[in-house]
Every structure is written in C-alpha cells, then in structure tokens.
Design a protein around this motif. Structure first.
Motif, PDB file in Angstrom:
ATOM      1  N   THR A  73       6.690   8.608  -5.339  1.00 20.69           N
ATOM      2  CA  THR A  73       6.981   8.580  -3.906  1.00 20.69           C
ATOM      3  C   THR A  73       7.270   7.177  -3.367  1.00 20.69           C
ATOM      4  OG1 THR A  73       4.621   8.485  -3.415  1.00 20.69           O
ATOM      5  CG2 THR A  73       5.659  10.655  -3.419  1.00 20.69           C
ATOM      6  N   ASN A  74       6.808   6.136  -4.034  1.00 16.36           N
ATOM      7  CA  ASN A  74       6.961   4.788  -3.496  1.00 16.36           C
ATOM      8  C   ASN A  74       7.665   3.900  -4.526  1.00 16.36           C
ATOM      9  OD1 ASN A  74       6.746   2.344  -2.215  1.00 16.36           O
ATOM     10  ND2 ASN A  74       4.568   2.579  -1.726  1.00 16.36           N
ATOM     11  N   ARG A  75       8.819   3.400  -4.169  1.00 19.77           N
ATOM     12  CA  ARG A  75       9.622   2.574  -5.069  1.00 19.77           C
ATOM     13  C   ARG A  75       8.922   1.255  -5.396  1.00 19.77           C
ATOM     14  NH1 ARG A  75      13.820   2.496  -8.271  1.00 19.77           N
ATOM     15  NH2 ARG A  75      15.196   0.715  -8.165  1.00 19.77           N
ATOM     16  N   GLU A  76       8.225   0.683  -4.433  1.00 18.11           N
ATOM     17  CA  GLU A  76       7.526  -0.583  -4.665  1.00 18.11           C
ATOM     18  C   GLU A  76       6.414  -0.414  -5.696  1.00 18.11           C
ATOM     19  OE1 GLU A  76       6.159  -1.988  -0.919  1.00 18.11           O
ATOM     20  OE2 GLU A  76       8.185  -2.222  -0.112  1.00 18.11           O
ATOM     21  N   ASN A  77       5.694   0.691  -5.626  1.00 16.06           N
ATOM     22  CA  ASN A  77       4.644   0.953  -6.621  1.00 16.06           C
ATOM     23  C   ASN A  77       5.241   1.132  -8.012  1.00 16.06           C
ATOM     24  OD1 ASN A  77       2.526   0.786  -4.850  1.00 16.06           O
ATOM     25  ND2 ASN A  77       2.405   2.986  -4.492  1.00 16.06           N
ATOM     26  N   LEU A  78       6.393   1.784  -8.082  1.00 14.24           N
ATOM     27  CA  LEU A  78       7.058   1.984  -9.365  1.00 14.24           C
ATOM     28  C   LEU A  78       7.471   0.646  -9.966  1.00 14.24           C
ATOM     29  CD1 LEU A  78       8.180   3.955 -11.452  1.00 14.24           C
ATOM     30  CD2 LEU A  78      10.287   4.043 -10.117  1.00 14.24           C
ATOM     31  N   GLU A  79       8.017  -0.239  -9.143  1.00 11.12           N
ATOM     32  CA  GLU A  79       8.423  -1.559  -9.623  1.00 11.12           C
ATOM     33  C   GLU A  79       7.214  -2.375 -10.074  1.00 11.12           C
ATOM     34  OE1 GLU A  79      10.612  -5.556  -7.929  1.00 11.12           O
ATOM     35  OE2 GLU A  79      11.031  -3.632  -6.968  1.00 11.12           O
ATOM     36  N   LYS A  80       6.146  -2.315  -9.298  1.00 13.42           N
ATOM     37  CA  LYS A  80       4.927  -3.036  -9.648  1.00 13.42           C
ATOM     38  C   LYS A  80       4.364  -2.509 -10.978  1.00 13.42           C
ATOM     39  CE  LYS A  80       0.248  -3.933  -8.037  1.00 13.42           C
ATOM     40  NZ  LYS A  80      -0.764  -3.618  -7.055  1.00 13.42           N
ATOM     41  N   PHE A  81       4.348  -1.205 -11.149  1.00 11.39           N
ATOM     42  CA  PHE A  81       3.861  -0.598 -12.388  1.00 11.39           C
ATOM     43  C   PHE A  81       4.713  -1.035 -13.579  1.00 11.39           C
ATOM     44  CE2 PHE A  81       3.897   2.879 -15.494  1.00 11.39           C
ATOM     45  CZ  PHE A  81       2.543   2.974 -15.779  1.00 11.39           C
ATOM     46  N   ARG A  83       6.532  -3.706 -13.910  1.00 12.33           N
ATOM     47  CA  ARG A  83       6.330  -5.131 -14.181  1.00 12.33           C
ATOM     48  C   ARG A  83       4.999  -5.374 -14.898  1.00 12.33           C
ATOM     49  NH1 ARG A  83       9.143  -9.057 -11.088  1.00 12.33           N
ATOM     50  NH2 ARG A  83      10.816  -8.129  -9.890  1.00 12.33           N
ATOM     51  N   GLU A  84       3.947  -4.687 -14.464  1.00 11.82           N
ATOM     52  CA  GLU A  84       2.626  -4.924 -15.053  1.00 11.82           C
ATOM     53  C   GLU A  84       2.480  -4.289 -16.431  1.00 11.82           C
ATOM     54  OE1 GLU A  84      -0.143  -3.435 -12.219  1.00 11.82           O
ATOM     55  OE2 GLU A  84       0.114  -5.127 -10.860  1.00 11.82           O
ATOM     56  N   GLN A  85       2.925  -3.066 -16.582  1.00 11.74           N
ATOM     57  CA  GLN A  85       2.692  -2.335 -17.826  1.00 11.74           C
ATOM     58  C   GLN A  85       3.723  -2.628 -18.903  1.00 11.74           C
ATOM     59  OE1 GLN A  85      -0.054  -0.484 -18.401  1.00 11.74           O
ATOM     60  NE2 GLN A  85      -0.738  -1.149 -16.380  1.00 11.74           N
ATOM     61  N   TYR A  86       4.970  -2.743 -18.530  1.00 12.58           N
ATOM     62  CA  TYR A  86       6.040  -2.886 -19.518  1.00 12.58           C
ATOM     63  C   TYR A  86       6.699  -4.258 -19.504  1.00 12.58           C
ATOM     64  CZ  TYR A  86       5.380   2.101 -19.835  1.00 12.58           C
ATOM     65  OH  TYR A  86       4.831   3.337 -19.999  1.00 12.58           O
TER      66      TYR A  86
END
Length: 102
Positions: A73-81, A83-86
């Motif tokens: 639902t949130n593009r910013e959360n997807l980008e943050k995820f 960046r952190e995980q992959y």
C-alpha cells in the motif's frame, strides 16, 4: 476387631487369585504399558511445546501479513524495505554496510 482377625482377612484377600491378577494388571497398565503415567507426562509436555510453537508461528504470520500489506500500500515503505533488505540503491548513491559487533 483384634489384629489377628485383620491380618487373617488381609491374607485371605491378597491370596485370592483374582485380587493378585487385578493388582498385576493394574501395575502393568500404570507403569509399563504404552499409555503409562510417564508416557502421558511426555505427551503432555510435547503438546505444550507444540502449542507454544504454534502460537509463535501464528504471531509471525500475522506480523508478516501486516508487513506485506504495508509494502503493497505504501511506495515509500517498499523502497525502504528494498534498500534495507536487498541493498538496492539509486545510480548516484553509494552504500556503506556497517556491521555492529555484539
């Protein structure tokens, strides 16, 4: 009743083959059978451990579902995820990985 009468009654009772058979059967079932007291205790502890494990995994499933919902639902959360995980980055960025010692 005096002690001798009580003693004779006990001897007659415990010398009866049916009473002896019952006592042997009882002890066999209670201690040596597949469903003995020790087996029941082991089964109970296994059930408790599996229940705790089940609760843990249900909690993890709920937490992961919430995280997936946030990412969808949130593009910013997807980008943050990402960046952190992959360790994904934009073209003009540098990544520094800091590993903290425990």
């Amino acid at each position: 009743m005096d002690k001798s009468k009580i003693k004779s009654i006990l001897i007659k009772t415990f010398s009866n083959k049916f009473v002896i058979s019952f006592l042997i059967f009882f002890f066999w079932i209670f201690f040596f059978d597949q469903h003995s007291i020790w087996e029941r205790k082991e089964y109970k502890s296994k059930i408790e451990a599996l229940s705790k494990e089940k609760d843990y995994y249900l909690y993890q499933i709920k937490k992961d579902k919430n995280r997936i919902h946030e990412l969808k639902t949130n593009r910013e959360n997807l980008e943050k995820f990402a960046r952190e995980q992959y360790l994904m980055k934009k073209k003009d960025e540098d990544i520094f990985i800091i590993i903290e010692k425990e």
